[in-house]
Every structure is written in structure tokens, then in C-alpha cells.
Design an enzyme around this catalytic site. Structure first.
Site, PDB file in Angstrom:
ATOM      1  N   GLN A   1      -4.706  -1.600   9.507  1.00 30.43           N
ATOM      2  CA  GLN A   1      -4.571  -3.438   8.785  1.00 30.43           C
ATOM      3  C   GLN A   1      -5.450  -3.522   9.247  1.00 30.43           C
ATOM      4  O   GLN A   1      -5.094  -4.354  10.683  1.00 30.43           O
ATOM      5  CB  GLN A   1      -3.561  -3.239   8.987  1.00 30.43           C
ATOM      6  CG  GLN A   1      -2.545  -4.888   7.663  1.00 30.43           C
ATOM      7  CD  GLN A   1      -3.911  -4.374   7.008  1.00 30.43           C
ATOM      8  OE1 GLN A   1      -3.831  -3.433   6.044  1.00 30.43           O
ATOM      9  NE2 GLN A   1      -4.480  -5.888   5.922  1.00 30.43           N
TER      10      GLN A   1
ATOM     11  N   ASP B   1     -11.444   2.659   4.140  1.00 28.21           N
ATOM     12  CA  ASP B   1     -11.651   1.515   4.292  1.00 28.21           C
ATOM     13  C   ASP B   1     -13.513   1.210   3.528  1.00 28.21           C
ATOM     14  O   ASP B   1     -14.022  -0.020   3.903  1.00 28.21           O
ATOM     15  CB  ASP B   1     -10.852   0.963   5.575  1.00 28.21           C
ATOM     16  CG  ASP B   1      -9.719  -0.426   4.384  1.00 28.21           C
ATOM     17  OD1 ASP B   1     -10.600  -0.326   3.298  1.00 28.21           O
ATOM     18  OD2 ASP B   1      -9.484  -0.487   5.833  1.00 28.21           O
TER      19      ASP B   1
ATOM     20  N   LYS C   1       0.152  -1.287  -0.276  1.00 30.87           N
ATOM     21  CA  LYS C   1       0.320  -0.025   0.370  1.00 30.87           C
ATOM     22  C   LYS C   1       0.913   1.361  -0.314  1.00 30.87           C
ATOM     23  O   LYS C   1       0.615   1.988  -0.467  1.00 30.87           O
ATOM     24  CB  LYS C   1      -1.356   0.077   1.596  1.00 30.87           C
ATOM     25  CG  LYS C   1      -2.549  -1.304   0.789  1.00 30.87           C
ATOM     26  CD  LYS C   1      -2.893  -1.473   2.154  1.00 30.87           C
ATOM     27  CE  LYS C   1      -3.671  -1.488   2.348  1.00 30.87           C
ATOM     28  NZ  LYS C   1      -4.678  -2.722   3.859  1.00 30.87           N
TER      29      LYS C   1
END
Ligand code: NAP
Length: 298
Positions: A96, A119, A52
Site C-alpha cells: 500500500q 498493481d 481490499k
């Protein structure tokens, strides 16, 4: 049969993001920034976070990485999230997952400012998506929808089945397909006769986490299959045991029946990161009252 090349399509999205980032810099002197928080040493999470970071920088955005100890105190993590919420250089925040067991995942995700929740897991964004309002859309289902729009075109009236009902894939996928005017069925581990439902589906999205779960006898001829699954299996090759990445779909046989199918690897996976970058760009535009690029959002 057509292989739906997610890798190539994801590359196109990244190129679009990159050119939009350039425009933002030139016209507004703004650089979008993505903050990624990693807690602990989970090997898969470390690889995802590293990728990422690389891709964020490749499109010209700022990447901020925070690595916290496995045993980090929940308050310390919450304080970091609040600090990032207030940082004007950070437009997207991602923790994460999965987080270590002692941390309250829901509370941490719901502490992220919804506008920076790239997200799309914050309860506000879940509610907005559920009610058909503008939201931050979870990256993997967003990537699946973009592939379907590209490959199928108009999805209206299609019969779609989503296998799996997780909060990060199955449920948002259901909502997205519903807003495209598909007739959607969601099946899960307690569903009876899954194959009878699948065989009547024009679109099949598999998000189960079981290798070769979807068999060719479940597939309607001419349908389109999106395989979200990422499963690491062992295979014997020339007397050696090797690791191989496979999806949830028996690709070899299902590809003979379907009209289009995403491979694993090279299908949904690359789309997920590209959609994360697209979401960060969109979040940056929205927070600066700049019109967001329509082709990178819904
Ligand atoms: P998850 O949270 O474990 O959910 C799996 C879903 O599959 C659950 O709803 C479960 O049903 C259902 N299921 C399990 N066994 C089943 C069975 N025998 N019959 C029918 N349904 C069954 O997984 P997830 O997070 O959604 O991820 C699914 C897969 O996608 C995984 O392989 C994951 O690695 C992959 N993934 C890929 C990406 C990407 O970027 N490509 C992103 C996210 C996830 P119940 O609810 O009844 O338990």
C-alpha cells in the site's frame, strides 16, 4: 447527460471474478490469493487495506494482510516481499502506497515478482505496457478504460486528453488510450492553455487531485468525462461544517455539457478495487498456465 455508474459496473466485474474463482476451485483446486502489505498508521491507507481484504474474501479468494510498524527496517520489508514472491499460495502482492519516507518505494515495488505485481507498478510491467505487450495493468487506469469501453464502445480515432502525468494514473492511462487508437494529449501543471486542449476532446480523463478543477467551459458538448480525483473538502450545511468527497471535475455544471460523466463517489473508485481482484485472478491463471478470462483483462 448520462451518469456512468462505476459502482454498478464494478459490482458486475466482482460477480464475474467470483464465478471464475469458483471454477478455478472446482476444476483445478486452486484458490487465488492476494497479499497486501501495510506499513504504518496512515488512516486512509488503513481504510483501503481493510476494504481490499473484505472484497478479496467476498469473491472467494484468500486474503493475506501484513501490518508493519511505521519505522520498519527496509531489509525486513524486502525480506517479506521476497518471502511472498516464493509463496505458491500468493498470486498477487501489493504494498500500500505511500510508504514512509525512509523506505525506497521504487526498490520495494521492483522487488515484487512482476507476475505477482497486481498493481502494475513494477518497472517491467511499466515497460511492457509502454511497448504494447501483455502486462499487469495498473488498476485505476484499467478501471477507467473498462468504463470507457462499456460506455463509448470503440474508442478508435477519438481525441482524448489526460490531465495529470503521474506514474500510477496519468502515464498508464495515456498508454492504454493510445493502444485503443485514440489520439492522446497529456497535460500537466506546466501546460499552457489547458482549456483549449480540453474543449476539443471527445474523452477527458481528470487525474489531478484538485477539487472542481475542470470547468464546464472546458468541456466539448457530447464528450465523455472520467473523473479520477478523490478530494476531501469541507462544506457548510445547516450551520455545520461537514466533510465531503468530490472529484477533480465540477460535476454539477460539466454534467450539463458532457454526454457521459463518472460521479465521485461511485465512479472510478469502486472500479479500482474490482480491477485489483481481476488482476489477482489473471495473475493466478497465468502462473498456473490456465487460460485467463478475456473479459477481465486486456
Ligand atoms: P499526483 O501524483 O499528485 O499527480 C497529479 C498530476 O496532476 C500531476 O501530473 C500534476 O502535474 C497534475 N497537476 C497538478 N496541478 C495541476 C494544474 N494546476 N494544472 C494541470 N495539472 C496539474 O496524483 P495521482 O496519484 O495521479 O492522483 C490524482 C487524483 O486521483 C488524486 O485526487 C487521487 O486521490 C486520485 N486517485 C484516485 C484513485 C481511485 O481509485 N479513484 C486512484 C489513484 C488516484 P505535474 O506532474 O506537472 O506536477
Amino acid at each position: 447527460m448520462n451518469i456512468i455508474d462505476g459502482k454498478a459496473f464494478a459490482e458486475k466485474i466482482r460477480e464475474k471474478v467470483k464465478s471464475q474463482v469458483k471454477i478455478l476451485k472446482q476444476n483445478h483446486n486452486i484458490v487465488p490469493g492476494l497479499a497486501v502489505v501495510l506499513v504504518g498508521e496512515d488512516p486512509a491507507s488503513k481504510v483501503y487495506v481493510k476494504n481490499k481484504g473484505i472484497q478479496t474474501k467476498n469473491v472467494g479468494m484468500n486474503s493475506f494482510e501484513y501490518k508493519l510498524d511505521e519505522k520498519v527496517d527496509e531489509t525486513k520489508l524486502l525480506d517479506l516481499v521476497k518471502k511472498l514472491n516464493d509463496d505458491p499460495n500468493v498470486h498477487g502482492i501489493l504494498c500500500q502506497l505511500p510508504l514512509p519516507k525512509h523506505l525506497n518505494e521504487d526498490m520495494i515495488i521492483n522487488t515484487i515478482k512482476p507476475d505477482k505485481d497486481v498493481d502494475g507498478f513494477h518497472i517491467s510491467n511499466v515497460g511492457l505496457l509502454n511497448t504494447g505487450q501483455k502486462s499487469m495493468v495498473p488498476c485505476t487506469p484499467l478501471g477507467c478504460l473498462m468504463l470507457l469501453r462499456e460506455f463509448v464502445g470503440n474508442l478508435e480515432g477519438k481525441k482524448a486528453t489526460v490531465i495529470g502525468r503521474s506514474n500510477i494514473v496519468g502515464k498508464p492511462m495515456f498508454n492504454l488510450l493510445l493502444s485503443e487508437n485514440c489520439t492522446v494529449t497529456v497535460v500537466h501543471s506546466k501546460t499552457k492553455n489547458i482549456e483549449e486542449i480540453c474543449i476539443n476532446s471527445d474523452i477527458l480523463v481528470a487525474a489531478v487531485g484538485r477539487p472542481n478543477f475542470v470547468k464546464s467551459s472546458w468541456v466539448k458538448p457530447g464528450s465523455v468525462i472520467i473523473d479520477v480525483g478523490i478530494n476531501r473538502i469541507s462544506i457548510e450545511e445547516n450551520g455545520e461544517t461537514k466533510a465531503k468527497l468530490v472529484g477533480d471535475v465540477d460535476f454539477e455544471n460539466c454534467s450539463k455539457v458532457a454526454n457521459g460523466i463518472t460521479p465521485v463517489p461511485g465512479g472510478v473508485g469502486p472500479m479500482t478495487i474490482s480491477c485489483l481482484l481481476a488482476n489477482t485472478l489473471v495473475a493466478c491463471c497465468r502462473s498456473n498456465n490456465i487460460k485467463e478470462p478475456q473479459e477481465l483483462t486486456l
